[in-house]
Scaffold this active site. Structure first.
Site, short mmCIF file in Angstrom:
data_model
loop_
_atom_site.label_atom_id
_atom_site.label_comp_id
_atom_site.label_asym_id
_atom_site.label_seq_id
_atom_site.Cartn_x
_atom_site.Cartn_y
_atom_site.Cartn_z
N HIS A 209 0.89 -1.28 0.03
CA HIS A 209 0.08 -0.05 0.00
C HIS A 209 0.77 1.31 0.04
O HIS A 209 0.33 2.36 -0.40
CB HIS A 209 -1.05 0.00 1.17
CG HIS A 209 -0.37 0.24 2.49
ND1 HIS A 209 0.14 -0.78 3.20
CD2 HIS A 209 -0.24 1.18 3.17
CE1 HIS A 209 0.70 -0.32 4.28
NE2 HIS A 209 0.36 1.24 4.25
N ASP A 210 1.96 1.22 0.50
CA ASP A 210 3.06 2.18 0.44
C ASP A 210 4.09 2.38 -0.71
O ASP A 210 5.04 3.00 -0.70
CB ASP A 210 3.44 2.54 1.86
CG ASP A 210 2.76 3.16 2.86
OD1 ASP A 210 1.68 3.89 2.25
OD2 ASP A 210 2.75 3.15 4.06
N LYS A 213 5.58 5.41 -2.33
CA LYS A 213 6.40 6.33 -1.50
C LYS A 213 7.94 6.02 -2.23
O LYS A 213 8.99 6.83 -1.68
CB LYS A 213 6.64 5.86 -0.06
CG LYS A 213 5.48 6.27 0.64
CD LYS A 213 5.77 6.20 2.28
CE LYS A 213 4.37 6.68 2.98
NZ LYS A 213 4.62 6.27 4.56
N HIS A 238 1.89 9.74 -2.57
CA HIS A 238 2.33 8.33 -2.66
C HIS A 238 1.21 7.43 -2.92
O HIS A 238 1.06 6.41 -3.71
CB HIS A 238 3.01 7.73 -1.68
CG HIS A 238 2.03 7.60 -0.41
ND1 HIS A 238 1.35 8.38 0.61
CD2 HIS A 238 1.44 6.25 0.16
CE1 HIS A 238 0.66 7.82 1.48
NE2 HIS A 238 0.50 6.72 1.13
N HIS A 262 -6.79 4.07 0.16
CA HIS A 262 -6.60 3.73 1.72
C HIS A 262 -6.40 5.19 2.49
O HIS A 262 -6.36 4.92 3.82
CB HIS A 262 -5.29 2.73 1.90
CG HIS A 262 -3.92 3.40 1.64
ND1 HIS A 262 -3.32 3.76 0.49
CD2 HIS A 262 -3.15 3.88 2.72
CE1 HIS A 262 -1.98 4.08 0.68
NE2 HIS A 262 -1.84 4.14 2.01
N HIS A 263 -6.04 6.29 1.86
CA HIS A 263 -6.10 7.64 2.73
C HIS A 263 -7.43 8.28 2.61
O HIS A 263 -7.51 9.30 3.08
CB HIS A 263 -4.78 8.39 2.41
CG HIS A 263 -3.72 7.92 3.14
ND1 HIS A 263 -3.63 7.98 4.54
CD2 HIS A 263 -2.40 7.26 2.31
CE1 HIS A 263 -2.31 7.46 4.69
NE2 HIS A 263 -1.78 7.11 3.44
N ASP A 291 -3.90 0.96 8.72
CA ASP A 291 -2.79 1.94 8.57
C ASP A 291 -2.62 2.77 9.40
O ASP A 291 -1.41 3.01 10.26
CB ASP A 291 -3.12 2.51 7.16
CG ASP A 291 -1.78 3.31 6.66
OD1 ASP A 291 -0.62 2.84 6.79
OD2 ASP A 291 -2.03 4.42 6.08
#
Length: 346
Positions: A209-210, A213, A238, A262-263, A291
């Protein structure tokens, strides 16, 4: 009084039955029986073949009479007893209806066998009618397709692993964070009763998920002080960067979209698109909670860990507004039982 019946070309008188009417002779039934290209046989309660059509007999290099009186499992399976899953046996136990199974016929391939109850004039079960259709080519195609899918899944799993290694090489904190979030997502999926397929997609998304970045400067990710507004805007990119990286990979699940969302938050206050409510995938809502909880519970380059209770308090305070309330409740239940899910790797 009787009335004459007017006859027209559209209403001709019924024809008198012809002496050789093919629909009135028992031989016609045998002709139809033998015209069926699939294999058909009548089998009694003792598994003895009582009648068989010509296509089946021909497949065994004989005439129908050559198979009569032999036990069906000896003929088609080359065995001394009925094979496991035999629909004839199951139907004798049920005593009515129909049973179907795919079985291997020795030397002939795979057949879909349907057994239908055969009863006498008094309604007593005396045997079954077997209809066997050759499905060898279909089953082999399905097996090849399944094998191809398994190979693709393994390749995708290796791709995910490679992405994790890339992230770990550049930013060890993010790599550990992804692994812990994935563990928590797996537990949340079980707690919420999500289907195994949904769970697998969620965990896969959590593991990467990251990944976006990698597009953020390393000095920003590792900065030991609070980020500036400009730096925070860089970090916020990201999610979209991760979506761009993952969108072309043929996952079985909407991994790229889950990563993108997801954010996002239920009230529309999240990023990158400000989605709200039902526009956010359920997997993304689960990932969002996992998260936040892992991030707050763990040490970050710019602050010490805030602790699990602080993280759960944040989720519960936002339940129904920012976070999915069912996921928030499940998160507390899971972490009260298994707080070690968020423990750093040794």
């Amino acid at each position: 009084m009787t009335f004459p019946v007017s006859r027209t070309p559209d209403n001709p008188p019924p024809a008198a039955p012809a002496a050789d009417d093919p629909f009135r002779r028992e031989a016609a039934l045998l002709t139809a029986f033998d015209a069926i290209p699939d294999w058909v046989m009548l089998v009694d309660r003792d598994h003895v073949i009582r009648r068989v059509n010509k296509p089946m007999a021909a497949a065994f290099g004989t005439i129908p009479q050559g198979l009569l009186g032999r036990r069906c499992h000896e003929v088609v399976h080359g065995s001394d007893a009925p094979v496991e899953g035999c629909p004839h046996v199951r139907l004798l136990e049920r005593r009515s209806g129909r049973e179907t199974a795919v079985l291997e016929f020795a030397g002939h391939g795979l057949f879909e066998v349907t057994c239908t109850a055969l009863t006498d004039a008094a309604g007593r079960l005396v045997g079954t009618v077997h209809h066997a259709h050759d499905v060898t080519a279909r089953v082999l195609r399905e097996r090849d397709l399944q094998a191809s899918r398994e190979r693709l899944r393994r390749a995708l799993a290796e791709t995910v692993k490679a992405m994790g290694a890339l992230v770990a090489r550049r930013d060890p904190y993010t790599a550990g964070h992804e692994r812990r979030v994935a563990r928590l997502c797996a537990a949340l999926a079980a707690e919420l009763g999500l289907d195994p397929e949904v769970r697998d997609g969620l965990v896969t998304a959590a593991r990467v998920h990251d990944v976006g970045k990698v597009a953020v400067p390393a000095e920003v990710l590792a900065k030991p002080a609070r980020l500036t507004v400009w730096e925070f805007d860089l970090v916020r990119q990201h999610a979209a960067a991760g979506h761009e990286i993952l969108a072309g990979i043929p996952f079985d699940w909407p991994v790229a979209d889950v990563v993108l969302q997801h954010h996002e938050r239920l009230d529309g206050s999240g990023y990158p698109r400000g989605l709200g409510g039902g526009d956010i995938l359920r997997e993304a809502r689960v990932l969002a909670v996992a998260d936040v909880v892992e991030a707050m519970s763990s040490h970050r380059p710019y602050r010490p860990a805030l602790g699990l209770e602080a993280a759960l308090a944040e989720i519960e305070a936002g339940a129904g507004s920012r976070y999915d309330p069912d996921v928030a409740a499940a998160c507390r239940a899971v972490l009260e039982r298994e707080p070690e899910l968020l423990a750093p790797e040794a």
